[in-house]
Design an enzyme around this catalytic site. Structure first.
Site, PDB file in Angstrom:
ATOM      1  CG  HIS A   1      -0.015   6.751   5.237  1.00  0.00           C
ATOM      2  ND1 HIS A   1       1.063   7.245   5.919  1.00  0.00           N
ATOM      3  CD2 HIS A   1       0.217   5.417   5.078  1.00  0.00           C
ATOM      4  CE1 HIS A   1       1.923   6.251   6.171  1.00  0.00           C
ATOM      5  NE2 HIS A   1       1.420   5.133   5.680  1.00  0.00           N
TER       6      HIS A   1
ATOM      7  CG  HIS B   1      -1.198   1.219   7.175  1.00  0.00           C
ATOM      8  ND1 HIS B   1      -0.350   0.770   8.169  1.00  0.00           N
ATOM      9  CD2 HIS B   1      -0.432   2.027   6.375  1.00  0.00           C
ATOM     10  CE1 HIS B   1       0.851   1.302   7.981  1.00  0.00           C
ATOM     11  NE2 HIS B   1       0.834   2.055   6.898  1.00  0.00           N
ATOM     12  CD  GLU B   2      -1.271   2.461   2.554  1.00  0.00           C
ATOM     13  OE1 GLU B   2      -0.817   3.613   2.391  1.00  0.00           O
ATOM     14  OE2 GLU B   2      -0.584   1.519   3.000  1.00  0.00           O
TER      15      GLU B   2
ATOM     16  CD  GLN C   1       3.320   5.705   2.710  1.00  0.00           C
ATOM     17  OE1 GLN C   1       2.356   5.182   2.154  1.00  0.00           O
ATOM     18  NE2 GLN C   1       4.222   5.010   3.392  1.00  0.00           N
TER      19      GLN C   1
ATOM     20  N   GLY D   1       0.846  -1.191   0.000  1.00  0.00           N
ATOM     21  CA  GLY D   1       0.000   0.000   0.000  1.00  0.00           C
ATOM     22  C   GLY D   1       0.877   1.234   0.000  1.00  0.00           C
TER      23      GLY D   1
ATOM     24  CB  CYS E   1       4.647   2.282   7.736  1.00  0.00           C
ATOM     25  SG  CYS E   1       4.232   3.731   6.761  1.00  0.00           S
ATOM     26  CG  LEU E   2       6.701   0.963   1.870  1.00  0.00           C
ATOM     27  CD1 LEU E   2       6.236   1.291   0.456  1.00  0.00           C
ATOM     28  CD2 LEU E   2       7.826  -0.061   1.846  1.00  0.00           C
TER      29      LEU E   2
HETATM   30 NI    NI Z   1       2.243   3.224   5.819  1.00  0.00          NI
END
Ligand code: NI
Length: 180
Positions: free
Chosen positions: A142, A138-139, A50, A45, A96-97
């Site tokens: 963000h 989760h996304e 991000q 995701g 998370c990235l």
């Molecule tokens: Ni994330």
């Protein structure tokens, strides 16, 4: 185009992202870039903040996972609104990235109902459950300026404090391009 991924500590990750106005941006171009960036980082995701873009769009693609249900889950969500969250709260270790090498258990409700536009600007309302719901939650966080570490217990947060401050300083090893 592959973008560098913004790291924990970058203010763009804490901002409530802006709604997208129809025709304002090339949605197919942006979502393709987001998929490409996410694939290069081996994520499932990715939300626009991000990649440093404070807009309400995220992409998901579970095709690299073993899970049969997640494998077929590839979608673009624009201006999403979570209408309802139901079902039991279940816990799962998330990552998370934007917060490399950090993982932690997060409790989330198992079913969501969401309204969104796809990349062809078709408005949809759908229900998702289980891991699909979790990835969306989760996304979605963000684009609200929220991160999974916000949900961790005070003890866990304390344990991660040094790691997080190192990430803020850009002192982190990743196999993908990050914005330092
Ligand atoms: Ni994330």
């Amino acid at each position: 185009m592959i973008y560098p991924i913004t790291l924990y500590g970058d203010s763009v990750l804490r901002r409530r992202a802006d709604e997208i106005v129809e025709g304002e941006i090339d949605l197919k171009g942006l979502s393709n870039d987001m998929f490409e960036t996410m694939h290069s980082a081996e994520g499932i995701g990715l939300a626009a903040p991000q990649i440093g873009i404070s807009k309400r769009i995220f992409v998901v693609d579970g095709s690299m996972l073993e899970d049969e249900d997640m494998k077929k889950f590839k979608q673009v969500f624009i201006n999403p609104v979570i209408e309802d969250e139901s079902g039991e709260v279940w816990s799962f270790e998330e990552g998370c990235l934007s917060i490399p090498n950090v993982r932690g258990d997060v409790g989330r409700r198992s079913v969501i109902k969401i309204t969104y536009y796809d990349e062809s600007w078709q408005k949809k309302t759908e229900e998702f459950g289980g891991m699909r719901a979790r990835v969306i939650q989760h996304e979605f966080d963000h684009i609200e300026g929220k991160l999974f570490v916000d949900y961790l217990s005070p003890i866990k947060k304390k344990l991660l404090k040094n790691k997080l401050s190192e990430i803020m300083k850009g002192k982190v090893e990743t196999h993908y391009k990050v914005k330092k």
